[in-house]
Design a protein around this motif. Structure first.
Motif: not given
Length: 98
Positions: A35-52
């Protein structure tokens, strides 16, 4: 020394792009457990790139209890698709003589 052809350089860049995205998918999969990774800036950035990309597989592959297998299937599909795309790029570059 031998000169490097433009086609070889473009193909190499394509390989690097696909490899980098592959690693982003892996990081996203393992980061989803933290959960800490998901809420970090890098985690959110990766999520935005990969989630689509991952959301396409989540539509068709439901979770099996608490385990979501769709990212694993997506990762295998990405490896296959990237190999297919790189082969197409290689053939296209050879065809146009670059």
């Amino acid at each position: 020394m031998g000169e490097i052809k433009l086609g070889s350089t473009l193909f190499l860049i394509g390989q690097y792009v696909f490899e980098a995205y592959h690693w982003l998918i892996l990081i996203s999969i393992f980061g989803s457990w933290l959960p800490a990774f998901q809420s970090s800036k890098i985690g959110m950035w990766i999520h935005k790139l990969v989630e689509p990309y991952l959301i396409f597989f989540r539509r068709f592959i439901p979770p099996f209890g608490p385990i979501d297998f769709s990212p694993i299937i997506a990762l295998f599909a990405f490896r296959y698709l990237s190999a297919f795309a790189l082969e197409g790029l290689r053939r296209s570059l050879n065809f146009i003589g670059v």
